[in-house]
Design a protein around this motif. Structure first.
Motif, mmCIF file in Angstrom:
data_model
loop_
_atom_site.group_PDB
_atom_site.id
_atom_site.type_symbol
_atom_site.label_atom_id
_atom_site.label_comp_id
_atom_site.label_asym_id
_atom_site.label_seq_id
_atom_site.Cartn_x
_atom_site.Cartn_y
_atom_site.Cartn_z
ATOM 1 N N GLN A 12 23.531 64.120 39.319
ATOM 2 C CA GLN A 12 22.078 63.963 39.328
ATOM 3 C C GLN A 12 21.381 65.305 39.146
ATOM 4 O O GLN A 12 20.307 65.381 38.557
ATOM 5 C CB GLN A 12 21.628 63.322 40.643
ATOM 6 N N ARG A 13 22.003 66.371 39.636
ATOM 7 C CA ARG A 13 21.431 67.713 39.479
ATOM 8 C C ARG A 13 22.217 68.557 38.480
ATOM 9 O O ARG A 13 21.645 69.417 37.811
ATOM 10 C CB ARG A 13 21.368 68.413 40.839
ATOM 11 N N PHE A 14 23.531 68.312 38.386
ATOM 12 C CA PHE A 14 24.393 69.144 37.542
ATOM 13 C C PHE A 14 25.210 68.253 36.598
ATOM 14 O O PHE A 14 26.439 68.134 36.749
ATOM 15 C CB PHE A 14 25.344 69.976 38.416
ATOM 16 N N PRO A 15 24.566 67.604 35.639
ATOM 17 C CA PRO A 15 25.276 66.602 34.826
ATOM 18 C C PRO A 15 26.430 67.180 34.007
ATOM 19 O O PRO A 15 27.539 66.637 34.025
ATOM 20 C CB PRO A 15 24.177 66.029 33.925
ATOM 21 N N THR A 16 26.191 68.274 33.301
ATOM 22 C CA THR A 16 27.244 68.850 32.461
ATOM 23 C C THR A 16 28.364 69.431 33.296
ATOM 24 O O THR A 16 29.552 69.236 32.999
ATOM 25 C CB THR A 16 26.647 69.928 31.539
ATOM 26 N N ASP A 17 27.993 70.134 34.349
ATOM 27 C CA ASP A 17 28.994 70.773 35.196
ATOM 28 C C ASP A 17 29.839 69.735 35.925
ATOM 29 O O ASP A 17 31.064 69.895 36.065
ATOM 30 C CB ASP A 17 28.321 71.699 36.206
ATOM 31 N N ALA A 18 29.234 68.674 36.420
ATOM 32 C CA ALA A 18 29.986 67.640 37.121
ATOM 33 C C ALA A 18 31.010 66.993 36.194
ATOM 34 O O ALA A 18 32.154 66.735 36.592
ATOM 35 C CB ALA A 18 29.040 66.584 37.689
ATOM 36 N N THR A 19 30.613 66.744 34.964
ATOM 37 C CA THR A 19 31.548 66.177 33.992
ATOM 38 C C THR A 19 32.716 67.120 33.731
ATOM 39 O O THR A 19 33.876 66.695 33.674
ATOM 40 C CB THR A 19 30.821 65.864 32.676
ATOM 41 N N ALA A 20 32.421 68.401 33.597
ATOM 42 C CA ALA A 20 33.475 69.390 33.347
ATOM 43 C C ALA A 20 34.458 69.455 34.513
ATOM 44 O O ALA A 20 35.683 69.536 34.310
ATOM 45 C CB ALA A 20 32.855 70.759 33.093
ATOM 46 N N VAL A 21 33.938 69.424 35.727
ATOM 47 C CA VAL A 21 34.799 69.446 36.913
ATOM 48 C C VAL A 21 35.689 68.204 36.948
ATOM 49 O O VAL A 21 36.907 68.296 37.134
ATOM 50 C CB VAL A 21 33.947 69.517 38.203
ATOM 51 N N ALA A 22 35.081 67.036 36.753
ATOM 52 C CA ALA A 22 35.832 65.784 36.840
ATOM 53 C C ALA A 22 36.894 65.689 35.760
ATOM 54 O O ALA A 22 38.032 65.260 36.022
ATOM 55 C CB ALA A 22 34.867 64.602 36.743
ATOM 56 N N GLU A 23 36.555 66.071 34.544
ATOM 57 C CA GLU A 23 37.520 65.978 33.451
ATOM 58 C C GLU A 23 38.705 66.909 33.670
ATOM 59 O O GLU A 23 39.859 66.529 33.438
ATOM 60 C CB GLU A 23 36.837 66.272 32.122
ATOM 61 N N ALA A 24 38.440 68.117 34.132
ATOM 62 C CA ALA A 24 39.537 69.054 34.396
ATOM 63 C C ALA A 24 40.449 68.516 35.494
ATOM 64 O O ALA A 24 41.687 68.579 35.384
ATOM 65 C CB ALA A 24 38.976 70.422 34.776
ATOM 66 N N TRP A 25 39.846 67.982 36.555
ATOM 67 C CA TRP A 25 40.654 67.455 37.666
ATOM 68 C C TRP A 25 41.520 66.286 37.193
ATOM 69 O O TRP A 25 42.709 66.218 37.490
ATOM 70 C CB TRP A 25 39.739 67.020 38.799
ATOM 71 N N ARG A 26 40.937 65.379 36.468
ATOM 72 C CA ARG A 26 41.670 64.185 36.040
ATOM 73 C C ARG A 26 42.710 64.492 34.977
ATOM 74 O O ARG A 26 43.641 63.713 34.780
ATOM 75 C CB ARG A 26 40.676 63.126 35.562
ATOM 76 N N ASN A 27 42.564 65.633 34.340
ATOM 77 C CA ASN A 27 43.587 66.092 33.399
ATOM 78 C C ASN A 27 44.695 66.877 34.094
ATOM 79 O O ASN A 27 45.615 67.390 33.443
ATOM 80 C CB ASN A 27 42.966 66.951 32.295
ATOM 81 N N GLY A 28 44.601 66.980 35.407
ATOM 82 C CA GLY A 28 45.644 67.643 36.174
ATOM 83 C C GLY A 28 45.477 69.136 36.345
ATOM 84 O O GLY A 28 46.347 69.796 36.924
ATOM 85 N N ASP A 29 44.359 69.704 35.870
ATOM 86 C CA ASP A 29 44.144 71.150 35.975
ATOM 87 C C ASP A 29 43.167 71.414 37.121
ATOM 88 O O ASP A 29 41.960 71.554 36.922
ATOM 89 C CB ASP A 29 43.594 71.697 34.663
ATOM 90 N N ARG A 30 43.696 71.510 38.320
ATOM 91 C CA ARG A 30 42.845 71.659 39.491
ATOM 92 C C ARG A 30 42.198 73.042 39.562
ATOM 93 O O ARG A 30 41.094 73.182 40.072
ATOM 94 C CB ARG A 30 43.650 71.362 40.753
ATOM 95 N N GLU A 31 42.895 74.044 39.076
ATOM 96 C CA GLU A 31 42.297 75.386 39.070
ATOM 97 C C GLU A 31 41.074 75.428 38.168
ATOM 98 O O GLU A 31 40.044 76.011 38.523
ATOM 99 C CB GLU A 31 43.331 76.417 38.624
ATOM 100 N N ALA A 32 41.175 74.808 36.996
ATOM 101 C CA ALA A 32 40.027 74.770 36.088
ATOM 102 C C ALA A 32 38.897 73.947 36.683
ATOM 103 O O ALA A 32 37.716 74.286 36.526
ATOM 104 C CB ALA A 32 40.447 74.198 34.733
ATOM 105 N N ALA A 33 39.250 72.864 37.364
ATOM 106 C CA ALA A 33 38.215 72.039 37.995
ATOM 107 C C ALA A 33 37.420 72.862 38.996
ATOM 108 O O ALA A 33 36.179 72.839 39.000
ATOM 109 C CB ALA A 33 38.854 70.831 38.679
ATOM 110 N N ALA A 34 38.113 73.603 39.855
ATOM 111 C CA ALA A 34 37.419 74.433 40.843
ATOM 112 C C ALA A 34 36.615 75.539 40.168
ATOM 113 O O ALA A 34 35.491 75.853 40.592
ATOM 114 C CB ALA A 34 38.425 75.031 41.813
ATOM 115 N N ALA A 35 37.173 76.117 39.109
ATOM 116 C CA ALA A 35 36.475 77.193 38.400
ATOM 117 C C ALA A 35 35.186 76.694 37.752
ATOM 118 O O ALA A 35 34.244 77.472 37.547
ATOM 119 C CB ALA A 35 37.386 77.805 37.345
ATOM 120 N N ASN A 36 35.135 75.395 37.441
ATOM 121 C CA ASN A 36 33.940 74.821 36.821
ATOM 122 C C ASN A 36 32.819 74.545 37.826
ATOM 123 O O ASN A 36 31.724 74.151 37.435
ATOM 124 C CB ASN A 36 34.298 73.524 36.091
#
Length: 327
Positions: free
Chosen positions: A244-268
């Protein structure tokens, strides 16, 4: 204003000993979550026996794995052993937990409907209206006595449909991962719906406040990044709340996590997200940030919530630094 603590689930620290210490430090409420490995209601029974005045609550137990009758019996019993200090906090949890852990259908018929009927029927069972009759889409109950137990029910609702459940049925709201600047607006919807439903009782607002205290500010922020990434990656509702506040960033975090890259998810998880979704820094700065969150108009009892990726030194530092006795 009361300050509560969500007892960390992933820790080697003894929950009962930690609860006694937290009560001594001036915390007004202690909450315990439940996902896997430890039963929150069993642990809270032991905590109730070793504490005196602190409020105790589940934050949260899910509305799928226990029937309303079991939830009502559990709540009434915990309220009795704690001398009236218990609060029942429930929520829908996530599709991952409900389907892959509990083996239940997430969308049968849908999580919001299950939350509504579970809370409504649990409340009836806890009430003083004699014998309970209920005809719902999910539950049908015939001719069982109510328990006459005064236990407030809180709901960890995020979306608008679930927040209507809070407005119509609940004593409290436990939001998580709704950015702090958006909490007043999110609650105003609950307040409007409660008024439309003819309710005039105040609704307690007890948000999770993810918090990490360390002299290493970067490490504290990283703990919050990991916390946000975990929830956004594992639950669609959390992702939507952050988006609701961070649409692009939230998508980037979720996609990285679901792709198995937890470090990238946190970095996003950006610095702006850390500021809007958590408290992080030295004891002095963290107290300033926590105080600012506590002063948001709708909040009545903020819950210090320590990320599961925090080490034990950070856990203890955070509990001490944000305790009421430290101010």
């Amino acid at each position: 204003m009361p300050t509560d603590l969500l007892l960390p689930q992933v820790t080697t620290l003894d929950h009962t000993e930690l609860s006694v210490r937290a009560e001594t430090l001036g915390y007004d409420g202690l909450w315990l979550g439940e996902l896997w490995g430890t039963s929150s209601v069993v642990q809270l029974t032991d905590i109730a026996a070793h504490t005196d005045t602190v409020v105790l609550g589940t934050a949260i137990v899910n509305v799928f794995s226990r029937t309303p009758a079991v939830l009502a019996m559990t709540a009434a019993t915990l309220d009795e052993v704690s001398d009236g200090r218990f609060r029942l906090g429930v929520g829908t949890s996530t599709k991952k937990a409900i389907e892959d852990l509990h083996g239940m259908k997430w969308d049968d018929p849908n999580p919001v409907r299950r939350a509504h009927e579970t809370i409504e029927l649990t409340s009836k069972f806890l009430g003083e209206d004699g014998r309970v009759e209920y005809d719902g889409e999910i539950f049908t109950v015939r001719d069982f006595p109510s328990l006459d137990a005064d236990v407030p029910i809180y709901h960890a609702a995020l979306g608008r449909a679930n927040r209507r459940v809070v407005a119509r049925l609940c004593d409290g709201w436990i939001p998580h991962n709704i950015p702090f600047p958006d909490l007043d607006e999110a609650f105003s919807y609950i307040a409007d719906q409660a008024e439309a439903a003819g309710r005039d009782d105040a609704i307690d607002v007890a948000p999770y406040v993810p918090a990490a205290v360390s002299d290493d500010v970067a490490a504290a922020k990283d703990a919050i990044r990991g916390h946000v990434a975990y929830y956004v990656g594992n639950g669609r509702g959390y992702e939507q709340a952050v988006a609701q506040r961070f649409p692009t960033d939230a998508t980037a975090v979720a996609e990285a996590w679901r792709n198995g890259d937890r470090e990238a998810a946190a970095a996003n998880v950006t610095d702006e997200m850390v500021k809007a979704l958590g408290v992080a820094g030295t004891p002095e700065r963290a107290r300033e940030q926590f105080r600012a969150v506590s002063e948001i108009d709708c909040i009545t009892r903020p819950i210090v919530t320590i990320p599961s990726n925090a080490d034990e030194g950070m856990v203890e530092r955070t509990i001490d630094a944000l305790a009421p006795s430290s101010y």
